[in-house]
Design a protein around this motif. Structure first.
Motif, PDB file in Angstrom:
ATOM      1  N   LEU A  70       0.839  -1.195   0.000  1.00  0.00           N
ATOM      2  CA  LEU A  70       0.000   0.000   0.000  1.00  0.00           C
ATOM      3  C   LEU A  70       0.875   1.248   0.000  1.00  0.00           C
ATOM      4  N   ASP A 109       2.431   1.856  -3.295  1.00  0.00           N
ATOM      5  CA  ASP A 109       1.395   2.305  -4.238  1.00  0.00           C
ATOM      6  C   ASP A 109       1.048   3.780  -4.020  1.00  0.00           C
ATOM      7  N   GLN A 150      -7.656  12.213  -7.943  1.00  0.00           N
ATOM      8  CA  GLN A 150      -8.809  11.499  -7.393  1.00  0.00           C
ATOM      9  C   GLN A 150      -8.408  10.104  -6.899  1.00  0.00           C
ATOM     10  N   LEU A 182      -6.538  10.529  -3.686  1.00  0.00           N
ATOM     11  CA  LEU A 182      -7.490  10.842  -2.616  1.00  0.00           C
ATOM     12  C   LEU A 182      -8.216   9.573  -2.160  1.00  0.00           C
ATOM     13  N   THR A 183      -8.577   8.723  -3.116  1.00  0.00           N
ATOM     14  CA  THR A 183      -9.251   7.469  -2.787  1.00  0.00           C
ATOM     15  C   THR A 183      -8.369   6.599  -1.893  1.00  0.00           C
ATOM     16  N   TYR A 184      -7.094   6.486  -2.264  1.00  0.00           N
ATOM     17  CA  TYR A 184      -6.161   5.710  -1.434  1.00  0.00           C
ATOM     18  C   TYR A 184      -6.122   6.241  -0.005  1.00  0.00           C
ATOM     19  N   LYS A 199      -8.247   8.208   1.656  1.00  0.00           N
ATOM     20  CA  LYS A 199      -9.484   8.157   2.442  1.00  0.00           C
ATOM     21  C   LYS A 199      -9.929   6.733   2.753  1.00  0.00           C
ATOM     22  N   THR A 200      -9.537   5.780   1.949  1.00  0.00           N
ATOM     23  CA  THR A 200      -9.974   4.405   2.235  1.00  0.00           C
ATOM     24  C   THR A 200      -8.816   3.567   2.787  1.00  0.00           C
ATOM     25  N   ASP A 201      -7.831   3.222   1.945  1.00  0.00           N
ATOM     26  CA  ASP A 201      -6.774   2.288   2.359  1.00  0.00           C
ATOM     27  C   ASP A 201      -5.914   2.822   3.504  1.00  0.00           C
ATOM     28  N   ALA A 204      -6.477   5.403   5.585  1.00  0.00           N
ATOM     29  CA  ALA A 204      -7.263   5.653   6.792  1.00  0.00           C
ATOM     30  C   ALA A 204      -7.559   4.343   7.511  1.00  0.00           C
ATOM     31  N   SER A 205      -7.927   3.316   6.767  1.00  0.00           N
ATOM     32  CA  SER A 205      -8.210   2.011   7.356  1.00  0.00           C
ATOM     33  C   SER A 205      -6.971   1.431   8.017  1.00  0.00           C
ATOM     34  N   ILE A 250     -11.628   9.168   9.195  1.00  0.00           N
ATOM     35  CA  ILE A 250     -11.670  10.384   8.393  1.00  0.00           C
ATOM     36  C   ILE A 250     -13.017  11.034   8.638  1.00  0.00           C
ATOM     37  N   GLU A 305     -13.867  -2.963  10.055  1.00  0.00           N
ATOM     38  CA  GLU A 305     -13.261  -1.685   9.707  1.00  0.00           C
ATOM     39  C   GLU A 305     -13.605  -1.458   8.236  1.00  0.00           C
ATOM     40  N   SER A 338     -13.999   1.607   5.279  1.00  0.00           N
ATOM     41  CA  SER A 338     -14.015   3.009   4.897  1.00  0.00           C
ATOM     42  C   SER A 338     -14.212   3.114   3.401  1.00  0.00           C
ATOM     43  N   ILE A 397     -15.248   5.916  -0.128  1.00  0.00           N
ATOM     44  CA  ILE A 397     -15.340   7.250  -0.708  1.00  0.00           C
ATOM     45  C   ILE A 397     -16.260   7.127  -1.911  1.00  0.00           C
ATOM     46  N   TYR A 435     -17.839   9.234  -5.268  1.00  0.00           N
ATOM     47  CA  TYR A 435     -17.945  10.393  -6.149  1.00  0.00           C
ATOM     48  C   TYR A 435     -19.230  10.229  -6.962  1.00  0.00           C
ATOM     49  N   SER A 458     -12.901  -0.013   1.287  1.00  0.00           N
ATOM     50  CA  SER A 458     -11.887  -0.901   1.857  1.00  0.00           C
ATOM     51  C   SER A 458     -12.497  -1.585   3.070  1.00  0.00           C
ATOM     52  N   ARG A 517      -7.372  -4.002   0.452  1.00  0.00           N
ATOM     53  CA  ARG A 517      -7.248  -2.826  -0.409  1.00  0.00           C
ATOM     54  C   ARG A 517      -8.623  -2.413  -0.930  1.00  0.00           C
TER      55      ARG A 517
END
Lengths: 360, 464
Positions: A293, A296, A334, A337-339, A341-343, A345-346, A352, B358, B360, B362, B364, B427, B432
């Motif tokens: 991660l 990446d 984008q 940002l996705t990485y 906010k999801t990966d 943050a998790s 978040i 867990e 999370s 996003i 759009y 996720s 991932r």
């Protein structure tokens, strides 16, 4: 009534209360950094190598800017304006380098909000100048001060003409007031970091809402949101069915929107890696065995920065002339940002959210 | 209300019926009423002082309603504060045992109404509070140590049938047991997820902190949690194991409170509620020892046993049978849906699935106008609060409601037949992030309902 039961019960309550008191409220740093990860060392790196020098530098830049602005105000010529522009740009770029660190004193004074709410409300600014009455401390005048206001007042097409008008004293005073306000906010933040806050920051290794680590990860997401929205997406017409609003972009009048965006993202990457010191959020991810991660995310930072750099400055022109390039960069931001906010943050266990509430 | 004494076999009812009617001291109900009322009052005050009434029920411009409860709306600034005032007063009345039954009804209705406004704010313990306050409506918790008894001494009872206390014990036991069943999941037991993610974030804690990077600690906590949830109710019921079991209740919930301060009142609610498992004599002893302080209010002893008329009894039996059958079925309704429960979240709520994953995400959103071919990307902050956006981003039933809202808003702004598309990533349990919804589906044309949402992409396990 079972006496032994009652006695046992009281002992039990006492021991539990003791246990809770022992556990709650003292946030001493991890005494012995174990095989895991030394969060205090990471935070120390942020404080001493990125945040505090960043503010000190910004203080200096604003000082230089003030001198240059005064020279321009005394003789508002095209030549002086040209001399001023790179100095203004440098100061604005330096702000981008600390923008992500809105935590602690910067959050208390809302530094980014007061220094960089764009687009500037030019109508309100003109009204303020005419009336001569304004209070910069109010959050309702966020968009009438800071760098966006200076950008408009110093570099808009008729800036020189207006500064040479008969009624220019109000205008000059307004510009100086904006600079003084910016300086005083940065001074407050820098002073606070140098006196009390640094210790609080480096010793608080929590990750919940409001903690330094929680703030850092949230700020990555926030800044990327800003980059995707106000810096690029909105003026580019993403939210308006393709109608471009170039004059809503950051640093529009000085024509430096691209440079600012690139510096912003560069600084974000620097913040993510802790400036490649081995003591950044990225290293924390590695310690949590999220190597893939992490690489990446770094790769995505690089891709997004490259795509952003490929857009010729002023980016505000590229919104109409180089749509494909802007769109490509936008997509990469984008994904980044996705990485985050999801990966990310998790993986870091950070929520978040810019809002406090109960969960379960 | 009549005085009865046994011989219920004449009604042809089985032995367990007699057992349920066995008279016990009323004290556990009274302790429970006082603690519950007090805790609710404290929670409401805390909620108010945190500014959450305004933040959660006044400021949002859009609310995620529940299926079948679309008629529930927030009542505006004054209205919401009035509603919370009524809720606070009724919890105080419950605590005091004054006008108890109307107060319990009022509390149940106001609390449940507020919870139904926005599924963003769904919490298992709010659901628990709704259920408990519903049960309290039917129970004679104002017949002893209550202002109602001071004003109407004739209703005073010292003995109640076992079922009155048993109902609450059963409800509480079911919460634990179902929470335990929910933990019998490969992610929880075999991968120690999500604790393996959450614990390293807690290394600031003294003493235990440095150990929290160790995977075995996460496994230990996971297995301990599962066994605790499955067994604790049985150990609390058993007189011999009860003191030790209650020690575990305290230790477990206080530990969760220290580890996860974000879960708010939940640990305290469980600690206080579990107190009802102590024997009626234990509870009676508490009131006995308090008697000297409250002596002016103590009315003469009355050894009548609280009981119901046969017809009322049958009605209660029907209501509670139905209630508990539903309580057993609801957590398993997810079996009716295809797909992965954590991923699709169809049948996830109201099932005591606490801190299980867990997740999370996003999302759009894009509005497309077919006639012009123009695309409008949505800034979620324009329509949702940060908390709403966060919750919506991982829950399909919220996403579809949001999509429909967006379609309506943009139609109002003059777009012809706006189509709504979502590109969203989720996720789950440290895996991932992956594309979550089919981004080619026009969500404006999809129906909100009980049926399986086919536009949620199927779950595929990805690498860590």
């Amino acid at each position: 009534m079972n006496l032994t039961g009652k006695k046992g019960f009281i002992t039990l309550i006492t021991s539990i209360v003791f246990l809770v008191l022992a556990c709650d409220g003292n946030d001493k740093p991890d005494p012995t950094p174990d095989n895991g990860f030394d969060k205090t060392a990471m935070l120390t790196n942020y404080a001493d190598n990125l945040i505090i020098p960043g503010y000190t530098n910004l203080q200096g830049q604003l000082q230089t800017l003030e001198t240059a602005v005064n020279a321009f105000l005394n003789a508002p010529t095209t030549a002086n304006q040209q001399t001023l522009k790179p100095i203004f740009k440098e100061a604005y770029l330096q702000f981008q380098r600390v923008s992500v660190y809105q935590v602690g004193p910067a959050e208390t004074v809302l530094l980014s909000n007061f220094l960089n709410t764009f687009p500037a409300n030019t109508t309100a600014i003109e009204n303020n100048i005419n009336s001569g009455t304004y209070n910069f401390a109010q959050t309702s005048v966020l968009d009438q001060q800071g760098f966006p206001a200076l950008d408009y007042l110093l570099f808009s097409p008729n800036a020189i003409q207006r500064l040479t008008e008969a009624t220019n004293n109000n205008r000059k005073k307004y510009i100086q007031d904006v600079i003084n306000r910016s300086k005083s906010l940065v001074n407050t933040v820098a002073t606070e970091w140098n006196s009390n806050y640094r210790t609080q920051f480096v010793t608080n290794t929590r990750t919940d809402v409001g903690s330094p680590i929680g703030y850092l990860v949230n700020q990555f997401a926030f800044e990327l949101d800003q980059l995707k929205g106000p810096r690029i997406g909105w003026p580019f017409g993403k939210m308006s069915g393709g109608t471009v609003f170039a004059d809503k972009s950051e640093g529009y009048y000085a024509g430096i929107s691209g440079a600012l965006a690139v510096e912003n993202l560069n600084s974000l990457k620097k913040a993510y890696t802790g400036n490649n010191s081995g003591k950044g959020i990225s290293d924390y991810l590695v310690a949590l065995k999220k190597d893939q991660l992490n690489s990446d995310v770094i790769k995505q930072f690089d891709t997004a920065i490259d795509q952003l750099k490929a857009i010729p400055d002023p980016m505000s022109n590229a919104f109409t002339n180089n749509k494909e390039l802007v769109d490509a960069a936008y997509r990469q931001i984008q994904t980044l940002l996705t990485y985050v906010k999801t990966d990310v943050a998790s993986a870091t266990g950070v929520r978040i959210t810019y809002q406090d509430s109960d969960g379960d | 209300m009549t005085v009865t004494n046994s011989n219920r076999r004449e009604n042809g009812l089985p032995g367990w019926w007699d057992w349920l009617q066995r008279p016990i001291h009323i004290a556990p109900l009274i302790t429970f009423r006082i603690l519950f009322g007090g805790m609710m009052l404290a929670s409401i005050i805390r909620f108010w002082l945190n500014g959450w009434i305004t933040e959660l029920y006044v400021e949002p411009s859009f609310y995620f309603t529940y299926l079948g409860f679309e008629w529930v709306h927030p009542l505006g600034y004054t209205g919401m504060h009035l509603l919370f005032t009524i809720m606070a007063i009724s919890s105080l009345l419950i605590l005091l045992g004054l006008f108890y039954r109307p107060a319990a009804v009022l509390f149940f209705l106001t609390f449940t109404y507020v919870e139904l406004i926005d599924s963003t704010n769904y919490l298992n313990h709010y659901y628990f509070v709704s259920l408990i306050s519903f049960l309290l409506i039917w129970l004679p918790a104002n017949r002893y140590w209550a202002l109602d008894v001071v004003f109407f001494p004739r209703i005073r009872r010292e003995q109640v049938p076992l079922w009155t206390v048993g109902l609450i014990r059963l409800q509480l036991g079911m919460v634990y047991f179902f929470a335990g069943i929910a933990k019998l999941h490969p992610d929880w037991l075999l991968n120690a997820m999500p604790l393996r993610i959450w614990l390293p974030a807690k290394t600031h804690l003294p003493l235990i902190g440095p150990f929290l990077y160790e995977p075995w600690v996460a496994y230990f906590f996971s297995w301990f949690g599962a066994i605790y949830d499955l067994g604790i109710a049985f150990f609390l019921i058993n007189r011999k194991t009860r003191p030790v079991a209650y020690f575990f209740v305290l230790a477990f919930h206080l530990a969760t409170a220290v580890f996860f301060p974000g879960i708010g009142m939940f640990p305290y609610i469980m600690i206080v509620s579990s107190f009802i498992f102590f024997s009626s004599n234990f509870h009676a002893g508490i009131f006995k020892s308090l008697e000297p302080i409250f002596s002016p209010f103590i009315t003469e002893a009355n050894f009548k046993v609280y009981s119901l008329r046969p017809i009322t009894q049958k009605f209660f039996l029907t209501v509670f049978s139905l209630y508990f059958i539903l309580q057993v079925i609801i957590p398993f309704r997810y079996l009716l849906y295809p797909g992965h429960l954590f991923w699709n979240e169809e049948g996830f709520r109201f099932s005591w699935r606490v801190m299980l994953m867990e997740k999370s995400g996003i999302a759009y959103f894009y509005i497309k106008e077919p006639a012009t071919g123009k695309t409008y990307e949505i800034n979620n902050r324009e329509f949702l609060t940060p908390l709403q956006e966060k919750m919506m981003s991982t829950q399909p039933d919220m996403m579809i409601r949001y999509a429909h809202h967006l379609a309506a808003v943009y139609a109002g702004r003059g777009l012809k037949e706006p189509a709504v598309y979502a590109e969203s990533y989720v996720s789950l349990n440290g895996e991932r992030s992956r594309l979550y919804l089919d981004s080619t589906v026009n969500l404006a044309k999809q129906v909100v309902g009980w049926k399986h949402y086919t536009w949620v992409l199927p779950y595929i396990k990805t690498e860590q």
